[in-house]
Design a protein around this motif. Structure first.
Motif, PDB file in Angstrom:
ATOM      1  N   VAL A 146      26.525 123.024 -20.351  1.00 51.97           N
ATOM      2  CA  VAL A 146      25.141 122.958 -19.894  1.00 51.97           C
ATOM      3  C   VAL A 146      25.023 122.435 -18.468  1.00 51.97           C
ATOM      4  O   VAL A 146      25.931 121.806 -17.929  1.00 51.97           O
ATOM      5  CB  VAL A 146      24.276 122.085 -20.838  1.00 51.97           C
ATOM      6  CG1 VAL A 146      24.304 122.649 -22.249  1.00 51.97           C
ATOM      7  CG2 VAL A 146      24.743 120.641 -20.814  1.00 51.97           C
ATOM      8  N   GLY A 147      23.877 122.686 -17.874  1.00 58.74           N
ATOM      9  CA  GLY A 147      23.572 122.166 -16.547  1.00 58.74           C
ATOM     10  C   GLY A 147      22.610 121.005 -16.685  1.00 58.74           C
ATOM     11  O   GLY A 147      22.969 119.957 -17.188  1.00 58.74           O
ATOM     12  N   GLN A 148      21.360 121.214 -16.330  1.00 56.62           N
ATOM     13  CA  GLN A 148      20.409 120.109 -16.375  1.00 56.62           C
ATOM     14  C   GLN A 148      19.280 120.294 -17.377  1.00 56.62           C
ATOM     15  O   GLN A 148      18.637 119.329 -17.751  1.00 56.62           O
ATOM     16  CB  GLN A 148      19.812 119.889 -14.976  1.00 56.62           C
ATOM     17  CG  GLN A 148      20.870 119.364 -14.007  1.00 56.62           C
ATOM     18  CD  GLN A 148      20.312 119.173 -12.620  1.00 56.62           C
ATOM     19  OE1 GLN A 148      19.605 120.030 -12.113  1.00 56.62           O
ATOM     20  NE2 GLN A 148      20.632 118.051 -12.004  1.00 56.62           N
ATOM     21  N   THR A 149      19.038 121.541 -17.805  1.00 55.81           N
ATOM     22  CA  THR A 149      17.820 121.751 -18.592  1.00 55.81           C
ATOM     23  C   THR A 149      18.033 122.285 -20.003  1.00 55.81           C
ATOM     24  O   THR A 149      17.072 122.488 -20.726  1.00 55.81           O
ATOM     25  CB  THR A 149      16.888 122.750 -17.880  1.00 55.81           C
ATOM     26  OG1 THR A 149      17.580 123.990 -17.746  1.00 55.81           O
ATOM     27  CG2 THR A 149      16.459 122.238 -16.538  1.00 55.81           C
ATOM     28  N   GLU A 150      19.272 122.524 -20.400  1.00 56.84           N
ATOM     29  CA  GLU A 150      19.479 123.113 -21.727  1.00 56.84           C
ATOM     30  C   GLU A 150      19.515 122.019 -22.776  1.00 56.84           C
ATOM     31  O   GLU A 150      20.566 121.478 -23.087  1.00 56.84           O
ATOM     32  CB  GLU A 150      20.781 123.927 -21.766  1.00 56.84           C
ATOM     33  CG  GLU A 150      20.807 125.100 -20.800  1.00 56.84           C
ATOM     34  CD  GLU A 150      21.463 124.747 -19.478  1.00 56.84           C
ATOM     35  OE1 GLU A 150      21.380 123.569 -19.057  1.00 56.84           O
ATOM     36  OE2 GLU A 150      22.077 125.636 -18.877  1.00 56.84           O
ATOM     37  N   VAL A 151      18.346 121.710 -23.318  1.00 54.14           N
ATOM     38  CA  VAL A 151      18.213 120.530 -24.168  1.00 54.14           C
ATOM     39  C   VAL A 151      17.902 120.856 -25.630  1.00 54.14           C
ATOM     40  O   VAL A 151      17.597 119.975 -26.418  1.00 54.14           O
ATOM     41  CB  VAL A 151      17.115 119.583 -23.623  1.00 54.14           C
ATOM     42  CG1 VAL A 151      17.507 119.071 -22.251  1.00 54.14           C
ATOM     43  CG2 VAL A 151      15.770 120.289 -23.536  1.00 54.14           C
ATOM     44  N   LYS A 176      18.177 111.636 -13.641  1.00 52.33           N
ATOM     45  CA  LYS A 176      17.292 112.799 -13.636  1.00 52.33           C
ATOM     46  C   LYS A 176      16.829 113.184 -15.041  1.00 52.33           C
ATOM     47  O   LYS A 176      17.459 112.849 -16.032  1.00 52.33           O
ATOM     48  CB  LYS A 176      18.002 113.986 -12.986  1.00 52.33           C
ATOM     49  CG  LYS A 176      18.115 113.831 -11.481  1.00 52.33           C
ATOM     50  CD  LYS A 176      18.719 115.054 -10.854  1.00 52.33           C
ATOM     51  CE  LYS A 176      18.806 114.849  -9.347  1.00 52.33           C
ATOM     52  NZ  LYS A 176      19.547 115.951  -8.711  1.00 52.33           N
ATOM     53  N   ALA A 177      15.733 113.926 -15.061  1.00 50.16           N
ATOM     54  CA  ALA A 177      15.188 114.409 -16.331  1.00 50.16           C
ATOM     55  C   ALA A 177      16.068 115.519 -16.885  1.00 50.16           C
ATOM     56  O   ALA A 177      16.828 116.138 -16.157  1.00 50.16           O
ATOM     57  CB  ALA A 177      13.773 114.935 -16.116  1.00 50.16           C
ATOM     58  N   GLY A 178      15.959 115.752 -18.183  1.00 49.25           N
ATOM     59  CA  GLY A 178      16.685 116.868 -18.795  1.00 49.25           C
ATOM     60  C   GLY A 178      17.831 116.395 -19.649  1.00 49.25           C
ATOM     61  O   GLY A 178      17.691 115.474 -20.458  1.00 49.25           O
ATOM     62  N   VAL A 203      25.914 104.958 -16.146  1.00 47.94           N
ATOM     63  CA  VAL A 203      25.151 105.339 -17.335  1.00 47.94           C
ATOM     64  C   VAL A 203      24.536 104.090 -17.977  1.00 47.94           C
ATOM     65  O   VAL A 203      23.368 104.093 -18.375  1.00 47.94           O
ATOM     66  CB  VAL A 203      26.037 106.107 -18.347  1.00 47.94           C
ATOM     67  CG1 VAL A 203      25.278 106.375 -19.646  1.00 47.94           C
ATOM     68  CG2 VAL A 203      26.510 107.423 -17.749  1.00 47.94           C
ATOM     69  N   GLU A 204      25.324 103.005 -18.015  1.00 47.31           N
ATOM     70  CA  GLU A 204      24.808 101.740 -18.560  1.00 47.31           C
ATOM     71  C   GLU A 204      23.563 101.292 -17.816  1.00 47.31           C
ATOM     72  O   GLU A 204      22.567 100.897 -18.417  1.00 47.31           O
ATOM     73  CB  GLU A 204      25.878 100.633 -18.432  1.00 47.31           C
ATOM     74  CG  GLU A 204      26.714 100.492 -19.675  1.00 47.31           C
ATOM     75  CD  GLU A 204      27.938  99.600 -19.431  1.00 47.31           C
ATOM     76  OE1 GLU A 204      28.135  99.125 -18.280  1.00 47.31           O
ATOM     77  OE2 GLU A 204      28.688  99.406 -20.392  1.00 47.31           O
ATOM     78  N   TYR A 205      23.636 101.384 -16.505  1.00 43.20           N
ATOM     79  CA  TYR A 205      22.521 100.975 -15.663  1.00 43.20           C
ATOM     80  C   TYR A 205      21.278 101.810 -15.961  1.00 43.20           C
ATOM     81  O   TYR A 205      20.185 101.283 -16.143  1.00 43.20           O
ATOM     82  CB  TYR A 205      22.930 101.100 -14.191  1.00 43.20           C
ATOM     83  CG  TYR A 205      21.794 100.885 -13.225  1.00 43.20           C
ATOM     84  CD1 TYR A 205      21.229  99.617 -13.061  1.00 43.20           C
ATOM     85  CD2 TYR A 205      21.282 101.948 -12.487  1.00 43.20           C
ATOM     86  CE1 TYR A 205      20.175  99.417 -12.184  1.00 43.20           C
ATOM     87  CE2 TYR A 205      20.226 101.760 -11.610  1.00 43.20           C
ATOM     88  CZ  TYR A 205      19.675 100.497 -11.469  1.00 43.20           C
ATOM     89  OH  TYR A 205      18.629 100.314 -10.599  1.00 43.20           O
ATOM     90  N   VAL A 206      21.486 103.131 -16.029  1.00 43.38           N
ATOM     91  CA  VAL A 206      20.361 104.035 -16.279  1.00 43.38           C
ATOM     92  C   VAL A 206      19.743 103.768 -17.651  1.00 43.38           C
ATOM     93  O   VAL A 206      18.520 103.741 -17.801  1.00 43.38           O
ATOM     94  CB  VAL A 206      20.804 105.513 -16.164  1.00 43.38           C
ATOM     95  CG1 VAL A 206      19.687 106.447 -16.604  1.00 43.38           C
ATOM     96  CG2 VAL A 206      21.211 105.824 -14.740  1.00 43.38           C
ATOM     97  N   ILE A 209      17.606 100.526 -17.557  1.00 45.29           N
ATOM     98  CA  ILE A 209      16.295 100.564 -16.917  1.00 45.29           C
ATOM     99  C   ILE A 209      15.344 101.600 -17.536  1.00 45.29           C
ATOM    100  O   ILE A 209      14.213 101.725 -17.127  1.00 45.29           O
ATOM    101  CB  ILE A 209      16.395 100.833 -15.394  1.00 45.29           C
ATOM    102  CG1 ILE A 209      17.087 102.172 -15.122  1.00 45.29           C
ATOM    103  CG2 ILE A 209      17.109  99.692 -14.681  1.00 45.29           C
ATOM    104  CD1 ILE A 209      17.002 102.610 -13.676  1.00 45.29           C
ATOM    105  N   SER A 210      15.863 102.368 -18.542  1.00 44.69           N
ATOM    106  CA  SER A 210      15.000 103.387 -19.142  1.00 44.69           C
ATOM    107  C   SER A 210      13.959 102.745 -20.046  1.00 44.69           C
ATOM    108  O   SER A 210      14.277 101.896 -20.870  1.00 44.69           O
ATOM    109  CB  SER A 210      15.813 104.364 -19.987  1.00 44.69           C
ATOM    110  OG  SER A 210      16.862 104.892 -19.231  1.00 44.69           O
TER     111      SER A 210
END
Lengths: 318, 134
Positions: A146-151, A176-178, A203-206, A209-210
């Motif tokens: 997948v790239g960014q949007t195949e969810v 980023k979103a997705g 990833v931990e950081y993201v 803060i999510s």
């Protein structure tokens, strides 16, 4: 139905045929799925997604082994892309799992995406039901790279593993979103490579803060090297405990009901659309409508609302 | 909707020369088929198990080690034992001319020897595929 008996008895040929029936939208598909429905709901579905070459198939191969060691029956649905030009497909995920080919407790089915853009194929949803009814304890669904949007994988999985590898960019990519939002477990594969620790920190950081709703379960990070079989035991334990937690908290039931809601509204949408298009003889008249719109003789929105009025006159009382 | 033709491309035996198998897999993909590629060093048992799970219409075998007289017919036999002899088996690789007839008699429906153009393989599949539609 003879086929349903075969499937629920775990007959390999019946299962394989049934998957082809749903994949090719052949006659008998709807009846088949209805007959299977009472037999579903016992399997756990793991989604495996991530960019091309992240090691999804190799990881699946190792997880199959873990499940087999515990006597579980496993089905794998591995999706690869179809060519937008020829419709052809080279399905190569199976290659990494071929050591399990002759194990009667493992069923691997490759699927081409056939023009579907969400990272899986339309038929994957129904294939899961077939394997569930056939008595497989665990069903793994591996997406295309997948790239960014195949969810779409979240819509059919109980747990989603997002497989990442070092060297894909900085933490802004991870924010980023997705795709970055859909992992329940973030698997950092090829962890022997340079940059793995940094990726983990990012990833931990993201995740830290999510903002997330309070009731939604904690996301987990796991470092693996599927090729060397390191970290697989840890990942497997996370999968087990997460399943248990989600089951006990009721989160899984909620998730599965959401999935059914989506499926049913989708079916309504498809069927209604088919029906209405037939009522308005859309196919027969499309060319003349387009001609009119192209020549500016027809205004598109005015035209549509007139068509809608036609329909309401016929189907709405009063 | 038209039923998509699915083809397994497999390499039985111990030789690791997979350029031919990869070439044919890619060419058949480009011709619009769904190709399941299983890689090198497959046993007849794993090839047949794969063919059944994947519900393929054809199995294409590639072999360059010289063991084709044993391994190709073995795949046909195992398919038959599984009640899956509707799956069509064809083969390719360095296969001497004099072996072709006996292989055909044993149920391998076509042998493509070195130098065969890809169109010959596609013609073969097109001519046989209708009879395999479920």
């Amino acid at each position: 139905m003879e086929l349903v008996k075969g499937i629920t008895a775990g007959n390999i040929r019946s299962i394989a045929r049934a998957v082809s029936i749903i994949e090719n939208n052949m006659e008998g598909k709807e009846e088949l799925l209805d007959e299977l429905h009472p037999h579903t709901g016992n399997a756990v579905v793991w989604g495996i997604t991530g960019p091309p070459g992240a090691g999804k198939s190799t990881l699946a191969d190792k997880l199959i082994q873990k499940e087999r060691d515990r006597g579980k029956k496993v089905a794998v649905i591995a999706v690869d892309p179809s060519s937008p030009f020829t419709g052809g497909s080279l399905l190569g995920d199976r290659l990494r799992m071929q050591t399990h080919a002759t194990d009667p407790g493992v069923f691997i089915r490759s699927m081409a995406s056939r023009g579907h853009l969400g990272g899986i194929s339309t038929a994957a949803f129904d294939a899961v039901k077939i394997f569930d009814a056939a008595g497989y304890d665990t069903i793994m669904v591996e997406t295309i790279g997948v790239g960014q949007t195949e969810v779409e994988i979240i819509e059919l999985s109980d747990i989603v593993m997002l497989v990442l590898v070092p060297g894909m960019g900085d933490e802004i990519q991870a924010m980023k979103a997705g795709v970055m939002e859909i992992g329940d477990i973030f698997v950092i594969n090829k962890s022997d490579r340079e940059g793995a620790e940094r990726l983990k920190a990012e990833v931990e950081y993201v995740l830290m803060i999510s903002e997330k709703p309070e009731e939604s379960p904690q996301k987990t990070i796991c470092m693996t090297s599927a090729r060397d079989n390191t970290g697989i035991e840890e990942l497997y334990e996370i999968l087990q405990s997460k399943y248990k937690e989600d089951l006990e908290s009721g989160f899984l039931t909620e998730k599965r009901k959401r999935r059914l809601t989506k499926e049913l509204s989708n079916l309504f949408y498809i069927k209604t659309r088919e029906f209405l298009e037939e009522q308005l003889s859309v196919q027969a008249q499309m060319d003349s409508w387009i001609e009119g719109i192209y020549k500016k003789e027809i205004k598109p929105y005015k035209f549509i609302s007139e068509k809608m009025k036609e329909l309401t006159k016929e189907y709405v009382k009063g | 909707m038209e039923r998509k033709t699915r083809i397994e491309i497999a390499k039985p035996g111990l030789d690791g020369h997979d350029r031919g198998a990869k070439y044919i897999a890619r060419a058949l993909k480009d011709a619009g088929y769904e190709v399941i590629y299983t890689g090198i060093r497959q046993t007849p048992e794993s090839i047949v198990a794969t063919a059944i799970q994947e519900d393929v219409d054809f199995v294409g075998l590639s072999l360059l080690s010289g063991a084709h007289n044993e391994l190709f017919p073995r795949v046909v036999e195992l398919l038959k034992a599984e009640g899956a002899d509707d799956i069509i088996v064809f083969g390719g690789g360095v296969i001497p001319e004099e072996d072709v007839e006996s292989l055909t008699k044993k149920g391998i429906q076509a042998i493509f020897r070195p130098g065969t153009p890809i169109s010959a393989v596609i013609d073969f599949i097109e001519s046989k595929k209708k009879t395999t539609a479920a």
